[in-house]
Design an enzyme around this catalytic site. Structure first.
Site, PDB file in Angstrom:
ATOM      1  CE  LYS A  95      -9.243  -3.578  14.175  1.00  0.00           C
ATOM      2  NZ  LYS A  95      -9.135  -4.595  13.177  1.00  0.00           N
ATOM      3  CG  ASP A 127      -6.918  -7.088  14.098  1.00  0.00           C
ATOM      4  OD1 ASP A 127      -6.341  -6.391  14.658  1.00  0.00           O
ATOM      5  OD2 ASP A 127      -8.027  -7.216  13.924  1.00  0.00           O
ATOM      6  CB  ILE A 128      -0.795  -6.180  14.694  1.00  0.00           C
ATOM      7  CG1 ILE A 128      -0.218  -7.221  13.642  1.00  0.00           C
ATOM      8  CG2 ILE A 128       0.260  -5.810  15.788  1.00  0.00           C
ATOM      9  CD1 ILE A 128       0.834  -6.542  12.782  1.00  0.00           C
ATOM     10  CG  ASN A 138      -0.330  -0.118   2.464  1.00  0.00           C
ATOM     11  OD1 ASN A 138       0.643   0.673   2.793  1.00  0.00           O
ATOM     12  ND2 ASN A 138      -0.606  -1.039   3.441  1.00  0.00           N
ATOM     13  CE  LYS A 162       9.082 -12.928 -13.382  1.00  0.00           C
ATOM     14  NZ  LYS A 162       9.642 -12.491 -14.747  1.00  0.00           N
ATOM     15  CE  LYS A 166      -8.381   0.019  13.132  1.00  0.00           C
ATOM     16  NZ  LYS A 166      -7.548   0.234  11.957  1.00  0.00           N
ATOM     17  CG  ASP A 184      -6.981  -5.412   5.606  1.00  0.00           C
ATOM     18  OD1 ASP A 184      -6.744  -5.442   6.918  1.00  0.00           O
ATOM     19  OD2 ASP A 184      -7.289  -4.398   4.961  1.00  0.00           O
TER      20      ASP A 184
END
Ligand code: FMN
Length: 403
Positions: free
Chosen positions: A347, A310-311, A214, A292, A343, A282
């Site tokens: 969380k 999910d840290i 990202n 490859k 969240k 994710d």
């Protein structure tokens, strides 16, 4: 942002080594950071840099002579040795080290050093044979035992044309050592606190050459690590791939994938605070290819995705080592507050720093965030990521004061 070095008082003693010229750069950079510098130039030092250059940079008189009526009347060797918070000898020649070790006081520099009640730091530099000589090594041991702080010389090409250990440490390393000295000697608000920060993106491999990623640059997480470090916290920065640097005193753990980040974060426990700033991908590729993937004549390769750990949730719900303060970041492109509150609840973390990523937040210098806790939702103005880091640090300091 308050600089650790701002307003600090340092006496720099410049000895007679070829690297004395680097001291001019050191002085300039310390001045830029707000350090108040006094200087002594030895007879040897005068052969390599001029008093005019040193005093122009320090914007103060440079002291040279023990028996000068003017120098003594103005400042005096005892006052010079007491008026500063740190005495730095750079370059520290073999001669100066020997005189310091044996207590010789035959000039202004050595007399000031002997009369000093303040911490002394030396940055030795010399030919490698001089450095390795048992006499120098003995003097080094004596000085270390006496508490002199030593910035070790580096190995490499020497000015004399030989190769070996004896190069003056790089100016930025000397500054870092000075900074560490002041950090460990001041009464900082987060001294003794262990803080883990995750930062940057994670890479999820498709095959040995391709990956999912990202746009996270890591700038916000790194800025937070630096701001907390400046308040004396012991920092572990767990970073995905970025091209950013951090202060030497920050423990940096480099990771690539989310699963690596998860295990490094768990390993860093127990911690007083964990701040999950990283933009964790994710999913990972379950059917990651060992070789490859070749372009296929017909059809496309199919990638099977699997959910990454999910840290934030793992740390916030940790059974044995749940830190007293767990902070998550939420990057949202719509319904910011609503999603951030969701969240926070799902969380089980303590605070969410929510940012709207519809603008140029990812990779940019600025950030506009909301701080969401179970009690409040605070909107902070658009500001530099470094300023967000300082403001968040203040909030963390306050959290521990109130506890
Ligand atoms: C060109 C040149 C370079 C020198 N470089 C160094 C050096 O890097 N380190 C060192 O210990 N001595 C070096 N010396 C020797 C010192 O200058 C000499 O020991 C002097 O007495 C040290 O003075 P100080 O005690 O004022 O530092 C050098 C001498 C010359 C002529």
């Amino acid at each position: 942002m308050i600089d650790t070095l701002d307003g600090k008082k340092i006496l720099i003693i410049i000895g007679g080594g070829i690297a004395a010229y680097k001291c001019l750069d050191l002085i300039r950079r310390l001045k830029d950071r707000g350090v108040k510098i006094q200087s002594i130039l030895t007879k040897g030092g005068e052969q390599f840099v001029t008093p005019l250059a040193v005093s122009s940079l320090t914007e103060r008189k440079v002291y040279q002579d023990l028996f000068s009526l003017n120098d003594e009347a103005e400042m005096g060797h005892i006052k010079l040795s007491r008026d500063n918070e740190l005495i730095l000898v750079a370059p520290a020649t073999a001669d100066l080290m020997a005189k310091m070790a044996t207590g010789i006081a035959d000039n202004l520099a050595t007399t000031t050093l002997l009369a000093s009640t303040k911490p002394i730091m030396i940055a030795p530099t010399m030919n490698s044979q001089m450095w390795d000589h048992p006499a120098t090594q003995h003097n080094l041991t004596v000085l270390k035992e006496r508490g002199t702080l030593v910035i070790s010389p580096a190995a490499g090409d020497l000015a004399c044309g030989e190769v070996g250990t004896g190069r003056l440490a790089e100016v930025e390393n000397i500054i870092e050592e000075i900074e560490s000295f002041f950090l460990s000697n001041s009464n900082l608000a987060l001294q003794g606190k262990k803080i883990t920060i995750t930062a940057g993106p994670t890479h999820e491999a498709i095959d040995p050459v391709r990956y999912i990623v990202n746009h996270s640059s890591g700038k916000q997480g790194y800025a937070i690590a630096e701001a907390l470090y400046r308040e004396g916290a012991e920092i572990t920065l767990i970073s995905g791939p970025t091209n950013l640097n951090v202060s030497l005193g920050i423990k940096k753990v480099n990771v690539i994938s989310a699963r690596e980040m998860m295990s490094a974060t768990e390993k860093s426990l127990p911690a007083d605070v964990v701040i999950c700033v990283a933009a964790v991908t994710d999913w990972y590729i379950k059917n990651r290819a060992v070789q490859k993937i070749k372009k296929q004549k017909e059809g496309l390769p199919s990638l099977e995705l699997s959910e990454n750990p999910d840290i934030l949730k793992t740390i916030a719900t940790h059974k044995s080592n749940r830190p007293p303060l767990v902070i998550g970041f939420a990057a949202e492109s719509e319904n910011l507050i609503e999603y951030a509150k969701e969240k926070l609840n799902s969380k089980r973390c303590d605070w969410i720093v929510a940012n709207d990523i519809s603008g140029e937040v990812m990779g940019g210098e600025n950030n506009q965030v909301h701080i969401i806790t179970s009690k409040l939702a605070e909107k902070w103005p658009d500001m530099k990521k470094t300023d967000v880091a300082v403001k968040l640090t203040k909030k963390i300091v306050y959290f521990f004061k109130e506890k």
